[in-house]
Design a protein around this motif. Structure first.
Motif, mmCIF file in Angstrom:
data_model
loop_
_atom_site.group_PDB
_atom_site.id
_atom_site.type_symbol
_atom_site.label_atom_id
_atom_site.label_comp_id
_atom_site.label_asym_id
_atom_site.label_seq_id
_atom_site.Cartn_x
_atom_site.Cartn_y
_atom_site.Cartn_z
ATOM 1 N N THR A 18 40.969 29.917 39.987
ATOM 2 C CA THR A 18 40.582 31.143 39.292
ATOM 3 C C THR A 18 39.069 31.271 39.182
ATOM 4 O O THR A 18 38.341 30.276 39.182
ATOM 5 C CB THR A 18 41.182 31.169 37.877
ATOM 6 O OG1 THR A 18 40.799 29.970 37.181
ATOM 7 C CG2 THR A 18 42.698 31.249 37.926
ATOM 8 N N THR A 55 40.782 26.870 33.192
ATOM 9 C CA THR A 55 40.590 27.344 34.563
ATOM 10 C C THR A 55 41.472 26.508 35.479
ATOM 11 O O THR A 55 41.982 25.456 35.087
ATOM 12 C CB THR A 55 39.136 27.185 35.034
ATOM 13 O OG1 THR A 55 38.789 25.791 35.001
ATOM 14 C CG2 THR A 55 38.179 27.961 34.157
ATOM 15 N N GLY A 63 39.148 34.384 32.914
ATOM 16 C CA GLY A 63 40.093 35.490 32.813
ATOM 17 C C GLY A 63 39.513 36.708 33.506
ATOM 18 O O GLY A 63 38.297 36.820 33.696
ATOM 19 N N GLU A 104 34.918 39.326 35.432
ATOM 20 C CA GLU A 104 35.599 38.147 34.896
ATOM 21 C C GLU A 104 34.943 37.724 33.589
ATOM 22 O O GLU A 104 33.812 38.135 33.282
ATOM 23 C CB GLU A 104 35.532 37.003 35.904
ATOM 24 C CG GLU A 104 34.102 36.554 36.179
ATOM 25 C CD GLU A 104 33.946 35.777 37.475
ATOM 26 O OE1 GLU A 104 33.346 34.687 37.419
ATOM 27 O OE2 GLU A 104 34.398 36.275 38.519
ATOM 28 N N SER A 124 46.025 32.963 37.713
ATOM 29 C CA SER A 124 46.256 31.853 38.627
ATOM 30 C C SER A 124 47.437 32.126 39.557
ATOM 31 O O SER A 124 47.345 31.989 40.780
ATOM 32 C CB SER A 124 46.503 30.573 37.817
ATOM 33 O OG SER A 124 46.973 29.531 38.621
ATOM 34 N N ASN A 157 43.933 33.277 32.640
ATOM 35 C CA ASN A 157 44.088 32.347 33.758
ATOM 36 C C ASN A 157 45.434 31.642 33.718
ATOM 37 O O ASN A 157 46.077 31.460 34.749
ATOM 38 C CB ASN A 157 42.977 31.293 33.731
ATOM 39 C CG ASN A 157 41.661 31.836 34.225
ATOM 40 O OD1 ASN A 157 41.608 32.850 34.916
ATOM 41 N ND2 ASN A 157 40.570 31.170 33.879
ATOM 42 N N HIS A 158 45.845 31.214 32.526
ATOM 43 C CA HIS A 158 47.087 30.436 32.367
ATOM 44 C C HIS A 158 47.806 30.963 31.133
ATOM 45 O O HIS A 158 47.399 30.709 30.001
ATOM 46 C CB HIS A 158 46.756 28.947 32.210
ATOM 47 C CG HIS A 158 47.957 28.068 32.183
ATOM 48 N ND1 HIS A 158 47.878 26.721 31.859
ATOM 49 C CD2 HIS A 158 49.272 28.306 32.428
ATOM 50 C CE1 HIS A 158 49.088 26.191 31.905
ATOM 51 N NE2 HIS A 158 49.958 27.141 32.248
#
Length: 368
Positions: free
Chosen positions: A291, A283, A295, A304, A242, A335-336
């Motif tokens: 995103t 997400t 991931g 992905e 992200s 992603n986070h």
């Protein structure tokens, strides 16, 4: 040991990238003449918090009392809990921490202040609080000026509470359409925060700290307005998919999850041994932080994570399928990163492919 020999899933931290990120943000704070108080909820590791302090950070930020306790045990002595703390049990624990460390925490209402006043009655030192100002994230924090002035007036009569300052978090910057909109959100949030600082001054209450936060607003050398004394970015230490989208490059991504290919059941489908319990299913759907999938696969820019089960990552890509075999290891850029770190007991610090340190995620699961 080469990190590719580690059992999987494993949280991998590239030491050189991480250190470059830490210096980058410290230099930004120094150049803008503000204190850096990094938010450690991203890494949850006292070992890394101490490195941040060694590089020049003025104390640390945490999200929960449990995190503050772990950081204090490790030798951190200036801790801010950027959250509203409610409940006798938690306030009693902060009162105990205040005997040995400089600890402050968030406040945004008179009912909460009443609890704090009771909990700190007879304490050697008053509770140190910062009032949170809501600046567009639509989360906690004071919204109306009238409510803020009423809270200030109440605090004037408190014997057991000391107002240290105010803080804000422009989390809405994550949803900015582009860098220019992020800049505007960053400046608007500062102006609103400084307006509340001025209101406190007009009410006869000088503030020691005016603190602002969020990583997207700090990665592009945006201005810090006069009157702001402190910044609290967190994710910058590791970055993630992200943040890479917002920054425009994966070059600052220090954290990955090493995972093993365990199945290739169709000509396009690949399964690896980490799922929602190791990378989350998060997400971001809006703005320049949005995103793709769940991931990214490092070294495979078009690949992905399509979906996750508890312990499985699902990938659909023929080129990737044909390029890996069962038993191969690949790295996922989450992603986070903040909730991902909380899922792992240990992080492996890596230099030139070699594991140089194994670090416990000591604040893992400290939700209270």
């Amino acid at each position: 040991m080469n990190y590719m020999e580690l059992d999987t899933p494993a949280l991998i931290i590239d030491r050189e990238i991480m250190m470059d990120n830490l210096r980058f943000m410290q230099e930004y704070a120094d150049r803008r003449h503000v204190a850096l108080r990094p938010h450690t909820k991203t890494h949850k590791m006292p070992r890394l918090a101490l490195i941040q302090e060694e590089l020049g950070a003025r104390g640390v930020t945490v999200a929960k009392v449990g995190e503050a306790e772990i950081m204090a045990e490790a030798g951190l002595r200036d801790i801010f809990i950027a959250n509203e703390i409610v409940g006798e049990s938690k306030l009693t624990r902060i009162r105990e921490l205040a005997k040995t460390v400089d600890i402050s925490f968030g406040l945004d209402s008179i009912p909460q202040a009443e609890m704090i006043e009771r909990a700190f009655a007879g304490a050697p030192k008053p509770a140190r609080v910062l009032i949170e100002i809501e600046v567009g994230e639509e989360r906690s924090g004071v919204i109306e000026e009238a409510d803020y002035l009423e809270l200030l007036e109440y605090l004037k009569g408190c014997r057991n509470i000391s107002l240290k300052g105010i803080f804000s978090h422009d989390g809405n910057s994550y949803q900015a359409a582009d860098i220019q909109e992020c800049r505007e959100i960053h400046l608007t949030a500062q102006r609103r925060t400084l307006r509340f600082a001025e209101l406190a001054k007009e009410a006869g209450m000088e503030l020691e700290t005016v603190s602002i936060g969020s990583t997207p607003s700090m990665m592009h050398d945006f201005p810090i307005l006069d009157g702001v004394t402190e910044i609290r970015p967190g994710t910058y230490i590791f970055m993630d998919a992200s943040q890479a989208n917002a920054y425009g490059s994966l070059a600052r991504n220090a954290a990955t999850i090493l995972t093993t290919v365990i199945s290739r059941p169709t000509p396009e489908r690949v399964i690896t041994d980490v799922g929602a319990k190791g990378i989350t299913a998060q997400t971001r759907s809006k703005g320049f932080c949005a995103t793709r999938g769940l991931g990214l696969i490092k070294g495979w820019p078009e690949v992905e994570i399509f979906d996750v089960y508890d312990e499985h990552a699902i990938i659909y890509n023929k080129a990737f399928h044909d390029g890996v075999r069962v038993g191969d290891k690949v790295e996922i850029i989450p992603n986070h990163i903040c909730p991902v770190v909380n899922l792992h007991e240990t992080a492996y610090l890596v230099t030139d492919g070699e594991v140089v340190e194994e670090i416990p995620v000591a604040c893992r699961g400290k939700l209270k």
